[in-house]
Design a protein around this motif. Structure first.
Motif, PDB file in Angstrom:
ATOM      1  N   MET A   1       0.824  -1.208   0.000  1.00  0.00           N
ATOM      2  CA  MET A   1       0.000   0.000   0.000  1.00  0.00           C
ATOM      3  C   MET A   1       0.864   1.266   0.000  1.00  0.00           C
ATOM      4  O   MET A   1       0.370   2.375   0.108  1.00  0.00           O
TER       5      MET A   1
ATOM      6  N   GLU B   1       6.796   0.024   4.023  1.00  0.00           N
ATOM      7  CA  GLU B   1       5.411  -0.218   4.467  1.00  0.00           C
ATOM      8  C   GLU B   1       5.173   0.394   5.841  1.00  0.00           C
ATOM      9  O   GLU B   1       6.057   0.452   6.672  1.00  0.00           O
TER      10      GLU B   1
ATOM     11  N   ASP C   1      -6.625  -1.766  11.954  1.00  0.00           N
ATOM     12  CA  ASP C   1      -6.521  -2.396  10.632  1.00  0.00           C
ATOM     13  C   ASP C   1      -7.372  -1.710   9.568  1.00  0.00           C
ATOM     14  O   ASP C   1      -7.701  -2.315   8.549  1.00  0.00           O
TER      15      ASP C   1
ATOM     16  N   ARG D   1      -6.793   0.519   7.284  1.00  0.00           N
ATOM     17  CA  ARG D   1      -6.240   0.592   5.919  1.00  0.00           C
ATOM     18  C   ARG D   1      -6.363  -0.770   5.216  1.00  0.00           C
ATOM     19  O   ARG D   1      -6.687  -0.850   4.044  1.00  0.00           O
ATOM     20  N   ARG D   2      -6.117  -1.808   5.962  1.00  0.00           N
ATOM     21  CA  ARG D   2      -6.211  -3.156   5.395  1.00  0.00           C
ATOM     22  C   ARG D   2      -7.638  -3.458   4.951  1.00  0.00           C
ATOM     23  O   ARG D   2      -7.871  -4.018   3.882  1.00  0.00           O
ATOM     24  N   ARG D   3      -8.590  -3.036   5.766  1.00  0.00           N
ATOM     25  CA  ARG D   3      -9.994  -3.285   5.412  1.00  0.00           C
ATOM     26  C   ARG D   3     -10.399  -2.501   4.171  1.00  0.00           C
ATOM     27  O   ARG D   3     -11.149  -3.001   3.327  1.00  0.00           O
TER      28      ARG D   3
ATOM     29  N   ALA E   1      -8.259  -1.605   1.826  1.00  0.00           N
ATOM     30  CA  ALA E   1      -7.524  -2.244   0.726  1.00  0.00           C
ATOM     31  C   ALA E   1      -8.228  -3.518   0.275  1.00  0.00           C
ATOM     32  O   ALA E   1      -8.360  -3.786  -0.926  1.00  0.00           O
ATOM     33  N   ASP E   2      -8.692  -4.292   1.242  1.00  0.00           N
ATOM     34  CA  ASP E   2      -9.418  -5.518   0.894  1.00  0.00           C
ATOM     35  C   ASP E   2     -10.694  -5.190   0.115  1.00  0.00           C
ATOM     36  O   ASP E   2     -11.005  -5.825  -0.888  1.00  0.00           O
TER      37      ASP E   2
ATOM     38  N   THR F   1       3.408   2.994   8.354  1.00  0.00           N
ATOM     39  CA  THR F   1       2.541   2.643   9.474  1.00  0.00           C
ATOM     40  C   THR F   1       3.259   1.823  10.540  1.00  0.00           C
ATOM     41  O   THR F   1       2.638   1.355  11.489  1.00  0.00           O
TER      42      THR F   1
END
Lengths: 152, 152, 152, 152, 152, 152, 152, 152
Positions: free
Chosen positions: D1, D152, E18, E20-22, E24-25, E41
């Motif tokens: 990302m 990252e 989380d 950003r991950r969510r 991105a997913d 991060t």
């Protein structure tokens, strides 16, 4: 410690009611450090100014084009001189120029206050969204200007 | 040969201590060509201004939204009018609006002076980095303004 | 019909000769509508201002950093206030800040006049190229300002 | 990302040491999404380009002027294309053009990294103040670019 | 007819959950033409990057200053590259840098989406006012991005 | 409620007829809040100013270059100070500088009024297109300025 | 390490000689990373495009106005897309639009190269002054582009 | 030599007729290097998107406000990405958002093409004046785009 000199406030939009006069009266009574700018509010003069000054046109489109150009000398200059832009929408005419002025002011980063009746809310949602405040009366606009310029 | 007319200095941030007054006193005593601009520092008035002027709201979010809009008419105009922006962080509240103002000023290329206690250093590192000076007392800010505006 | 009010002219660069005084004298004698802006020209004060106002530093780098920040509050504001920027290069010191100011002014679209001896021509070619005029004496700068502001 | 496509990094300043090569090698080894831009580093070609392409000049000043103009077609374009500007100061020549480029980049709001030996710290204090980082080796610059683009 | 190529979306703010991950997913599952940009991060890496790359500091203030500078090379570049800026406020730390980024984005005219729990509403009112949308979940942000980029 | 202080109006172009005087007379008679700015209209002085102030040149190109630079200190500053730009094209000389000034003003977003005889219409079509009004007499320009600045 | 991707180079001005073709040939032979942009060079098509697409006009002024508007959709977009602007002045027609384009490009900060015969030097002095280079042949322009884009 | 890569063309305004489809068909048939951008044209989805994604509102004003915000994430981004903006006014609804978009585009310096029936001429005169062309059919818009992008 409140103020930063005189503010230029441009009053865009509707020219068929007394809202500008009511704001001017309120500003004067409150003694606010505000200079009000406005387009020409004499509707016939505004419509005729192009051909009046620059000569007649046979086509309506070009007559309007000439007139809109002369008016824009005034309105674009005032929009750039303004610290704050108030945009009024009334119940007559389409007033696309009011909406145009709002978009112009928004792209320049000028704070916008819209002024219209509640019934126009849905039709004006994009413009109200771009404004920092939406008022229903000129007196509310005066209060906003008072708060912005002299409230401690 | 020092000066260039009066400077507009916007004092952003904390509204619960006397730092603005101390800067104003220092500027006055030193006779600096500085006009101080500030947000409304009356906390209840600031919180209520949206609903006070524009009518009540049932939802807290929209009450705040209205109030923040009216305050922004003032603060965005003053940020644009400012030659220099001083941003104060105190020990109460989260003061995200102070940090927001600092970012806004930075993107406009305005010189920034931050003012806060040493204990906030780590938390404020990004904002201090964007500032040209970090002071701990209002008197230091006055000295910076004196140096910037009238020192030969 | 010549003028447009008072012009702000920022005098950047060398602080160890009397060139600013000579320009100031010439402007005064000619009665030009010009306000001269300048950095602090007291070299020790300029070098010490950071630690003087904001407290001592153990590292030279950070002492310089602090001082340069306080000076930049002044110089960046004046560069933005300026209508015209004069940049003087002398024969002492490296004067990288003068060249930095010239680049800053160029990117802002400010008209630049450089002032230096002929022997520096090759070393200053990039900066002279970005300038609208290159003078060798302060009196020539005064003549340029006279021509720019009041010549009919 | 981490990344946002390829970054343009302009390497301004000194042309008499291998610092650009070392940064290029480091960027390549690390596989960074970085495109390096640079002025012409062939000193004689850079000095002669004006008269070489556009014809001879009798006066040194105008020969330099012509050459600086052609070089500026390149350098001003690259400065505007750049996401980040690295400015290197060496121990030879006055390198006023490097300082000019730094000022130009600063006014455009470009992040700046300076690169020079510790002994130049005092002379470069204004420019280091305008930079977001000051490195002493090309390898440190590569590390900053790695951190900025892919960490990252 | 919906899209205009890939959009750069910068995800500013909180680094301890989380979210950003969510996003991105969600973006990946929906196949949106969106490239996500983010600050580093890894909290310790972010705090140490200045001294890690550029050498140790004795003073906490300057250690933070160095680190914030290197991080700003990344964040300022990404903010300028972004088409849309999402700003997340969590329940830990003061997160003044998130508010700073929001102000920076606002002054650049970038559309802003804020993301935070309802309990932070009052404290974030100025920033929510500057945003075009306020979400409570990462999934809502994905829906906004879907609507903005590919909805017919 | 019409005006916003004094307007700066820059009168660019032809220097060999009395059009500026006629506009000045009209503005004075009407008592308009307009300050007129103009280039130097003494043709020989304008052509010689470069070598007059900065020393002789052997090549005509560089003599012109020097003179054009000094004139540009004035004209670029006035173009930026202007609220409105009037551009006059006469029947002598090529007047490329008038067209250049019009393009410069257009890119800055300044309202433009062109002034020329009908016979030049086809040759000036691109510039008239960029203008908000095209007049044939100085008196028409005065009427436009009256309408723009003081008409209620 | 020379280049930064493909450069957009806008070729403004004269449409009655083969100068664009000669630059295009030179760019192709040299394999330069340059994309050439140009106005429509079919003179009758350019003059007629307004009425051809949008319908006839009785007045020459408005026919020209319409045509100039459609052409400006192209030329203003290309001027903004350009990294470098080349402006050619020939010996036929007044070519005020070429001068207008030069002024437009100058105010946008685009590097300008002028191209014309020596005999036009005096008449073009203001525009040559705003340019970074003045060439007499298309081949010289190609050399400048080669130097700017790929010279190591 | 005509083109400069793919152009982004934003199609603002009316969502109740097939004008976008006709432009898209024309662009495709002509093989123009044009990418068409558009707001969401599903009227109910557009009106409901705020509450659909972000939760219900009791007040119509705030429901509209939410929806307008989410739509603005899309429209403001696309307006900034656009090289050219086409604005269509139809005969239903007030379409103030179309006029707002036109004003926004004008202040950003984007070339504007308006598209509407002749009967709306007088009401739209300010916006037509700010446009470079006024068309009555989508096919005319396609012809303008063809001329602007690929005509030799």
């Amino acid at each position: 410690m409140a103020g930063g000199g005189t503010w230029n406030v441009y009053l865009a939009g509707e020219i068929h009611s007394d809202w500008r006069r009511r704001i001017a009266d309120g500003v004067e009574e409150a003694g606010l450090p505000v200079k009000l700018l406005a387009p020409v509010t004499d509707h016939p003069a505004s419509d005729e100014v192009g051909v009046e000054i620059l000569g007649p046109e046979r086509e309506g489109f070009w007559k309007d084009h000439k007139g809109a150009g002369v008016n824009a000398v005034r309105t674009q200059t005032m929009l750039r001189q303004a610290d704050v832009v108030v945009v009024r929408f009334g119940d007559r005419f389409r007033q696309w120029n009011a909406a145009f002025d709002a978009g112009f002011a928004a792209a320049l980063g000028k704070p916008i206050v819209t002024l219209h009746d509640a019934e126009l809310t849905h039709a004006l949602k994009e413009i109200d969204r771009a404004a920092l405040a939406t008022a229903e009366t000129p007196e509310q606009v005066v209060e906003i200007l008072r708060y912005a310029t002299v409230k401690e």
